[in-house]
Scaffold this motif. Structure first.
Motif, mmCIF file in Angstrom:
data_model
loop_
_atom_site.group_PDB
_atom_site.id
_atom_site.type_symbol
_atom_site.label_atom_id
_atom_site.label_comp_id
_atom_site.label_asym_id
_atom_site.label_seq_id
_atom_site.Cartn_x
_atom_site.Cartn_y
_atom_site.Cartn_z
ATOM 1 N N ALA A 136 0.837 -1.128 0.132
ATOM 2 C CA ALA A 136 0.087 0.057 0.154
ATOM 3 C C ALA A 136 0.825 1.177 0.029
ATOM 4 N N SER A 137 2.124 1.021 0.708
ATOM 5 C CA SER A 137 3.089 2.122 0.513
ATOM 6 C C SER A 137 3.183 2.756 -0.814
ATOM 7 N N THR A 138 3.940 1.574 -1.358
ATOM 8 C CA THR A 138 4.168 1.943 -2.869
ATOM 9 C C THR A 138 3.212 2.473 -3.607
ATOM 10 N N ILE A 139 1.894 1.989 -3.588
ATOM 11 C CA ILE A 139 0.822 2.610 -4.279
ATOM 12 C C ILE A 139 0.696 3.991 -3.912
ATOM 13 N N SER A 140 0.775 4.190 -2.662
ATOM 14 C CA SER A 140 0.557 5.683 -2.135
ATOM 15 C C SER A 140 1.468 6.588 -2.493
ATOM 16 N N ARG A 141 2.700 6.217 -2.580
ATOM 17 C CA ARG A 141 3.707 6.940 -3.385
ATOM 18 C C ARG A 141 3.453 7.452 -4.831
ATOM 19 N N PHE A 142 2.904 6.495 -5.532
ATOM 20 C CA PHE A 142 2.678 6.768 -6.935
ATOM 21 C C PHE A 142 1.346 7.629 -6.815
ATOM 22 N N SER A 143 0.340 7.473 -5.951
ATOM 23 C CA SER A 143 -0.698 8.369 -6.163
ATOM 24 C C SER A 143 -0.348 9.710 -5.627
ATOM 25 N N ASP A 147 -1.542 12.733 -7.714
ATOM 26 C CA ASP A 147 -2.118 13.884 -7.044
ATOM 27 C C ASP A 147 -1.552 15.445 -7.517
ATOM 28 N N ALA A 148 -0.191 15.354 -7.350
ATOM 29 C CA ALA A 148 0.517 16.415 -7.877
ATOM 30 C C ALA A 148 0.077 16.980 -9.296
ATOM 31 N N GLU A 149 0.090 16.002 -10.073
ATOM 32 C CA GLU A 149 -0.349 16.465 -11.387
ATOM 33 C C GLU A 149 -1.592 16.638 -11.676
ATOM 34 N N LEU A 150 -2.452 15.972 -11.211
ATOM 35 C CA LEU A 150 -3.898 16.330 -11.339
ATOM 36 C C LEU A 150 -4.444 17.761 -10.705
ATOM 37 N N GLU A 151 -3.764 18.080 -9.489
ATOM 38 C CA GLU A 151 -3.915 19.204 -8.827
ATOM 39 C C GLU A 151 -3.576 20.585 -9.728
ATOM 40 N N ALA A 152 -2.449 20.309 -10.447
ATOM 41 C CA ALA A 152 -1.942 21.453 -11.379
ATOM 42 C C ALA A 152 -2.821 21.419 -12.703
ATOM 43 N N TRP A 153 -3.550 20.375 -12.663
ATOM 44 C CA TRP A 153 -4.462 20.556 -13.903
ATOM 45 C C TRP A 153 -5.587 21.182 -13.551
ATOM 46 N N ALA A 371 -8.255 12.128 -12.852
ATOM 47 C CA ALA A 371 -7.652 11.454 -13.746
ATOM 48 C C ALA A 371 -8.516 11.256 -15.139
ATOM 49 N N MET A 372 -9.655 10.754 -15.009
ATOM 50 C CA MET A 372 -10.363 10.452 -16.069
ATOM 51 C C MET A 372 -10.803 11.458 -16.834
ATOM 52 N N LEU A 373 -11.271 12.584 -16.133
ATOM 53 C CA LEU A 373 -11.649 13.809 -16.901
ATOM 54 C C LEU A 373 -10.640 14.392 -17.423
ATOM 55 N N LYS A 374 -9.295 14.311 -16.923
ATOM 56 C CA LYS A 374 -8.149 15.049 -17.614
ATOM 57 C C LYS A 374 -7.934 14.269 -18.896
ATOM 58 N N GLU A 375 -8.098 13.029 -18.945
ATOM 59 C CA GLU A 375 -7.941 12.088 -20.033
ATOM 60 C C GLU A 375 -8.690 12.594 -21.115
ATOM 61 N N GLN A 376 -10.027 12.695 -20.717
ATOM 62 C CA GLN A 376 -11.062 13.158 -21.599
ATOM 63 C C GLN A 376 -10.965 14.438 -22.121
ATOM 64 N N HIS A 377 -10.360 15.421 -21.390
ATOM 65 C CA HIS A 377 -10.086 16.727 -21.742
ATOM 66 C C HIS A 377 -9.145 16.763 -23.082
#
Length: 417
Positions: A136-143, A147-153, A371-377
């Motif tokens: 879970a810690s590995t997945i959390s690191r990637f998430s 999150d940083a990428e999505l927040e910027a968008w 993430a889904m809506l960024k892809e659609q955008h």
């Protein structure tokens, strides 16, 4: 030199024969492990320029033992001995390729996390397919990176004009202080001045209060939303008040689809087909505003006796669905008169969130939908134009030059009593 190469091949063949004879439970993994080990040994020989113990003018360096390495593959975990050289410049190319695959796997896990697959389910899948469980810690690191990428968008500056903007919300179940409650997911999409659709915003809120909608719509304005010719939404009072506060004087179109459903709720089921046809005639895109309004008046008159409640409802509310005739050219009206485009996004969000059932917190929901809506955008802005905006400019010029709509004969089918 030849004899040593033959010995290497004989050793490999002997080991393979032993594997086949022993009928191991992990036979495929052991065969793959043996093959990779042999390939790495041969590649190191080529890098050195000489076989073991061989004296050669072509020798560039010498062997320097092995390092243990676990490799996770579809047939299980392989325990390899990675050959080393004294110059430190050798690394098996086969492992470089597997490293890229492993990175792709981690990226896929991050994507699975975005798609709402639980850590527990991902652990089972990766353990079965690749012999490795990501924590879970590995997945959390990637998430966190995601999150940083999505927040910027999500907080990006909105540049240019967006003549048409649609706003809507849907609900997801989310835990709040240990209690499962409904959480609103607010979405805004717009059509830019070049005719492409954009996802303008996505946020979560505890309900659709005036405060929640005011923060959402105010956030759009703060990020630079401008040039709006018309907003389209349902008649939620929170949206209406927020639009009046942040974009006063901007025309508002009540979603015709939502309005039709509201009208059906007030009419007997046996009259709904007739009402549907009558509303279609009123909303036909070729009508002018005056023609649509006249047809609406005729419908209200015919319903006064058989359906007085519906007549009163239409008299008080239906004109809110006619704004599109004043703002948009006929070729645009079908696509901007409802919030159906947002509804279709909601259906996809619903499908993708189904495995989650209950979000642990608002951030996990925002991550998934962001993430889904960024892809659609990105698909929208790089795809075909949604509308030809030159037609809007021509319509505006025509509207300014003439305050009178061209006459057109009005036909309205009689309602059966």
């Amino acid at each position: 030199m030849t004899s040593k190469k033959k010995n290497t091949k004989k050793n490999g063949k002997f080991q393979l024969e032993n594997l086949l004879a022993n009928d191991s439970e992990n036979l495929l993994a052991e065969i793959l492990q043996l093959g990779l080990q042999q390939l790495m040994e041969l590649e190191r020989d080529h890098h050195i320029g000489a076989d073991p113990y061989e004296r050669s003018d072509q020798r560039r360096t010498s062997r320097n033992g092995y390092k243990p390495r676990q490799l996770y593959t579809r047939v299980g975990t392989l325990h390899l001995r990675v050959p080393q050289t004294r110059d430190g410049e050798f690394y098996p190319s086969i492992l470089e390729r597997y490293q890229r695959s492993e990175k792709a796997l981690v990226a896929a896990l991050a994507e699975a996390y975005v798609q709402g697959v639980s850590t527990r389910k991902m652990a089972k899948v990766t353990e079965r397919l690749l012999g490795k469980e990501f924590s879970a810690s590995t997945i959390s690191r990637f998430s966190a990176e995601l999150d940083a990428e999505l927040e910027a968008w999500r907080t990006r500056r909105l540049s240019g004009d967006y003549p048409y903007v649609k706003i809507d919300a849907r609900y997801e179940r989310c835990r709040r202080d240990g209690i499962v409650v409904d959480m609103a997911v607010l979405v805004a999409i717009g059509v830019s001045e070049d005719g492409h659709r954009h996802v303008l915003a996505v946020e979560t809120g505890w309900g659709e209060s005036e405060t929640v909608w005011s923060e959402f719509i105010g956030g759009l304005k703060a990020r630079g939303l401008q040039g709006v010719e018309m907003f389209t939404s349902d008649a939620h009072p929170g949206i209406r008040k927020a639009l009046q506060a942040h974009f006063p004087g901007t025309p508002w179109q009540r979603c015709q689809y939502h309005f039709q459903r509201n009208t059906f709720d007030k009419a007997p089921k046996k009259r709904q087909d007739e009402l549907h046809q009558a509303l279609r005639e009123i909303w036909r895109r070729g009508n002018s505003y005056r023609q649509a309004k006249a047809r609406l008046g005729e419908l209200i008159d015919r319903l006064e006796e058989p359906l007085p409640d519906v007549a009163d409802w239409l008299s008080e509310q239906a004109e809110q669905t006619l704004t599109v005739f004043q703002v948009a050219p006929p070729t645009h009206r079908r696509r901007v008169r409802t919030t159906n485009a947002v509804e279709r996004l909601h259906q996809e969000l619903k499908r993708r969130s189904k495995p989650v059932r209950i979000f642990p917190n608002p951030q996990s929901c925002l991550r998934l939908f962001g993430a889904m809506l960024k892809e659609q955008h990105e698909d929208w802005i790089t795809g075909r134009r949604y509308l030809k905006m030159k037609q809007l400019e021509e319509f505006k010029k025509k509207r300014k030059s003439s305050s009178v709509d061209p006459p057109k004969k009005i036909h309205q089918p009689a309602m059966a009593e």
